[in-house]
Design an enzyme around this catalytic site. Structure first.
Site, PDB file in Angstrom:
ATOM      1  N   LEU A   1      24.118   9.834  22.257  1.00  0.00           N
ATOM      2  CA  LEU A   1      24.889  10.754  23.088  1.00  0.00           C
ATOM      3  C   LEU A   1      25.997  11.218  22.465  1.00  0.00           C
ATOM      4  CD1 LEU A   1      25.059   8.058  25.883  1.00  0.00           C
ATOM      5  CD2 LEU A   1      23.748   9.901  25.901  1.00  0.00           C
TER       6      LEU A   1
ATOM      7  N   SER B   1      29.222  10.161  17.538  1.00  0.00           N
ATOM      8  CA  SER B   1      30.079  10.480  16.269  1.00  0.00           C
ATOM      9  C   SER B   1      30.649  12.028  16.294  1.00  0.00           C
ATOM     10  CB  SER B   1      29.108  10.148  15.021  1.00  0.00           C
ATOM     11  OG  SER B   1      28.226  11.318  14.968  1.00  0.00           O
TER      12      SER B   1
ATOM     13  N   ASP C   1      25.202  18.365  18.037  1.00  0.00           N
ATOM     14  CA  ASP C   1      26.178  17.337  18.811  1.00  0.00           C
ATOM     15  C   ASP C   1      27.634  17.984  18.481  1.00  0.00           C
ATOM     16  OD1 ASP C   1      23.647  16.161  19.025  1.00  0.00           O
ATOM     17  OD2 ASP C   1      24.605  14.309  18.016  1.00  0.00           O
TER      18      ASP C   1
END
Lengths: 412, 412
Positions: free
Chosen positions: B149, B152, B206
């Site tokens: 998810l 980091s 991300d």
């Protein structure tokens, strides 16, 4: 053949059908693989003086007709085709319905009666004597009806086989002698006539599988026999959830129209699964017959792994097409827990599921999973696919010797 | 900015990431859709005289370092890139590990420390003053770590946002003023540096999602932002089954090599699902913003139906790719019983599953399904996707006002 030499009693059987891969996609031009399913339809014919009767206790069917009445009514309605096969045209079939006192209801019993009388009339009229003869027919089957397992074709195939022997059109196969290809072709032509009476516009797949046994590939309305089909153990499960094939087929069409970019590739994948499965079947046949098959992997373990992966993948593709059902998913989850791989077969939306059983699958586990399935409300049979088609049995003992399961009404 | 005007306390947050469609297939050139997930990482920076500390109670991490030691050790190891962004080369990063007294172990805590010290050093060195300054960092997150998810990246994005304000590189956004595109680009560049320290060779997806929020499409290593991403309610479920992304990715490659004719079309289907999903998202955005979107269907009910069908189909495709898991199937079966549609997100093989919630999905049913999922041993959150990215919060109250959930360590 001199009528005095005709047999007084004939016992025949024919298998059901199971679609291994390609259901639904076949409607859109993809290859389907169909194989014989060794849940069989049995037919026993016994000579009778003046009446013809059909007793089919499985579906609570009992009918008796006078031969003279039949002769009288249909004498002028019987036509002969190019191949000297007698037939009734549409008017004749309607007359048959009136004769049998059937209303317009299309149900299993009525269709069985019409097919029976049609084949009785036409096969006797096509025989050397051209005359009707009294007989009692006792039909019984291990196949559930309306479950997509070709029960009507198996009924037709066993009936036709019996009638062709009873009328002397075909010789009684003796000992280890099987029917020749030509004889099987004749049985298949008649079984297809039976299917036409029952289904209107059948594909011919069900009767071909039931008559010839083994397996076939079906694509764009062409049927080709697989010459290297091994016999494989399967666990067949009937979810008993009723469904409409027509609605399911329409649903796939709708999904294709809504998501062409998603669904067209699914058909490509299923095509590849069918082709790959055929290759694996040849290889397994090669192992079974200790025979070299070009390009085949002679590693039974790997071949079964591949078969299982193909089954799992196709089940997911069928789910994507929208033809799975919670009951089917439930069966697949349950069998997976016991290390066996299952997919729906046929129309889906309920109906039947099959799971492949490896030759070394432990009997104990098999009994456990079967019990679990039955506890969950499903029917389950351990049987085989790819076995023999329409068969003549010298006696009830012969049925047992072949390892078949004789349904109750024929047990001695 | 005059250092005396720098804030004494900064609170920032950044969201996690959820892959809507295209996981795994993206490795083979297909489009993936990633969106922000409103489970957020929070960071509070407070001025301190001579030390820098990181407190990250969620992962039981607590570290304090002397600024003078850091200054001393890294003065000559800091380089400056073209864009005047300071960086440490490989040797510098190794030195950082030694400095923090970390063994070669690659674990969440060690990686968080390295990323923290790296970003602290480099962002301060890139600032107007070029000098390090004492501060305490308190990090906390609603995101489970190692669950695919983007926890980091959310940590990096919230940290970078805080540091850029704390150093005066970015102004404090006041009132309803958001960061400009240029400011966000800067935050993203730094967040990407954090990701590189943590992951080595990250895709950049991300951090981009965490910084910019909304959604993006990722294909062949190129990232494009979706300009019409609505905010959608989802139920996020963590199966808590651990898995190795590397092994799962390798499994898909093996399957592609064994069954190219089956798997390549699956990638085609998934590509179409991603594209179709993007179109549906634009339409939903149009409804949300009462704005005309060309070619869009302005029927919310139908759009949700399509979203659900895409989710269901993709879950089956992912099962075919071999990246599902009994726990994932179990979650999907369970949510289906409550009329909501779920698929795995990310690597699969366990990990997380998301289910789309219609705006009118009854609260009562939502509580029932959440309870069921928790009873089955899973974690479940009702949250949203497509929302804002990295955010500055004037106070803890601002977090509540935005409807975000503040994790325990920051609650007042």
């Amino acid at each position: 053949m001199d009528p005095s030499h005709l047999p007084n009693k004939v016992l025949t059987s024919a298998p059901g059908k199971l679609i291994l891969h390609g259901e639904h996609a076949v409607v859109h031009g993809t290859t389907a693989l169909a194989t014989s399913l060794n849940l069989r339809s049995y037919l026993e014919l016994t000579a009778n003086s003046s009446k013809v009767s059909l007793n089919f206790p499985d579906i609570n069917l009992q009918g008796t007709w006078n031969i003279s009445d039949l002769e009288e009514t249909f004498r002028h309605l019987i036509h002969f085709g190019d191949n000297t096969m007698a037939f009734l045209d549409e008017e004749g079939v309607n007359q048959l319905k009136d004769f049998a006192g059937l209303s317009g209801d299309i149900n299993t019993r009525n269709l069985a009666i019409i097919a029976f009388l049609y084949l009785y009339l036409c096969i006797f009229k096509s025989s050397a004597s051209h005359s009707l003869q009294g007989m009692n027919a006792l039909a019984t089957s291990n196949l559930p009806t309306g479950a997509g397992l070709g029960s009507s074709a198996a009924f037709s195939a066993s009936l036709v086989s019996g009638l062709l022997i009873f009328t002397g059109t075909l010789k009684v196969p003796h000992g280890r002698h099987d029917w020749t290809g030509e004889e099987l072709e004749l049985i298949n032509r008649w079984a297809f006539e039976g299917e036409k009476v029952i289904h209107g516009n059948p594909s011919g797949v069900d009767n071909a599988v039931s008559v010839f046994g083994g397996a076939l590939r079906y694509k764009s309305k062409a049927i080709e026999h697989l010459h290297k089909m091994p016999s494989l153990r399967v666990l067949l499960i009937n979810t008993k959830v009723p469904r409409s094939t027509k609605i399911l087929v329409a649903g796939v069409k709708d999904k294709l129209e809504k998501y062409p970019g998603v669904i067209k590739p699914v058909f490509d994948s299923i095509e590849d699964i069918s082709q790959r499965c055929e290759t694996v079947l040849s290889s397994l046949w090669g192992i079974e017959h200790d025979s070299f098959v070009e390009g085949a992997t002679h590693n039974q373990f790997e071949l079964y792994c591949t078969m299982e992966e193909l089954i799992d993948m196709n089940q997911s593709f069928l789910k994507i097409l929208g033809v799975s059902h919670p009951s089917i998913e439930n069966v697949c989850t349950l069998t997976t827990e016991y290390g066996i791989h299952a997919k729906l077969t046929g129309a889906g939306g309920g109906g039947c599921v099959f799971a492949l059983l490896r030759p070394d699958y432990p009997q104990e586990k098999l009994e456990m999973v079967t019990t679990k399935l039955k506890e969950a409300g499903y029917e389950a049979w351990v049987t085989s696919i790819g076995g023999v088609g329409a068969t003549y049995h010298e006696s009830v003992d012969d049925v047992y010797e072949k390892g078949f399961i004789l349904p109750k009404p024929l047990e001695t």
